[in-house]
Motif scaffolding. Structure first.
Motif: not given
Length: 123
Positions: A2, A36, A39-40, A4, A44-46
Motif C-alpha cells: 500500500h 471510500g 478516505s483514500i 502511504t 485513512k484507507n491504504g
C-alpha cells in the motif's frame, strides 16, 4: 503493498482538482463509493499500487507524475533554477568535450597514416 506517502496522496488530490474532477467522479470510475475514495485521499484507507495505477489512468496522468516527478522540482524552478536544464547543459558540455577528443584522435590517426605512407615511399 500500500502507498502511504502523504505527498503522493496530496498530488493525487491536486491533480484531480486542477482537472476539475470530483471525488464522486473518480470513485465512480474506480467502482467504489465517494466516502471510500475520500478516505483514500485522506490517507485513512491504504492505497494499493493497482489502485494508484487506476487513478493515474482516470486522471490521464503518467504514474511518474502522480508519484512526484516533476513536482519535486517545483521549488527549484520557482527559484529560477531548472535542474533539468542544468543536467542538459552538463550533458551538452560532455558531448562537446568528447567530440573534441574524437577530432583530436582522428587528426592523430590521419598523421599516423600519412607517416606510414611516407615511410613506405622511401622503402
Amino acid at each position: 503493498m500500500h502507498v502511504t506517502d502523504k505527498g503522493i496522496l496530496a498530488r493525487i488530490k491536486e491533480i484531480r482538482t486542477k482537472k476539475g474532477y470530483s471525488q464522486e467522479y473518480v470513485a465512480m470510475k474506480l467502482g467504489i463509493k465517494q466516502a471510500g475514495y475520500s478516505s483514500i485521499e485522506a490517507g485513512k484507507n491504504g492505497l494499493s499500487v493497482i489502485m494508484l495505477l487506476q487513478i493515474a489512468i482516470i486522471l490521464e496522468e503518467e504514474v511518474v507524475n502522480v508519484v512526484g516527478y516533476p513536482f519535486k522540482y517545483i521549488k527549484e524552478v520557482e527559484a529560477g533554477k531548472n535542474p533539468l536544464t542544468e543536467q542538459l547543459e552538463f550533458k551538452n558540455e560532455q558531448i562537446h568535450f568528447y567530440k573534441e577528443k574524437i577530432n583530436l584522435l582522428e587528426e592523430k590517426l590521419q598523421q599516423c597514416e600519412n607517416e606510414k605512407k611516407h615511410t613506405k615511399a622511401f622503402k
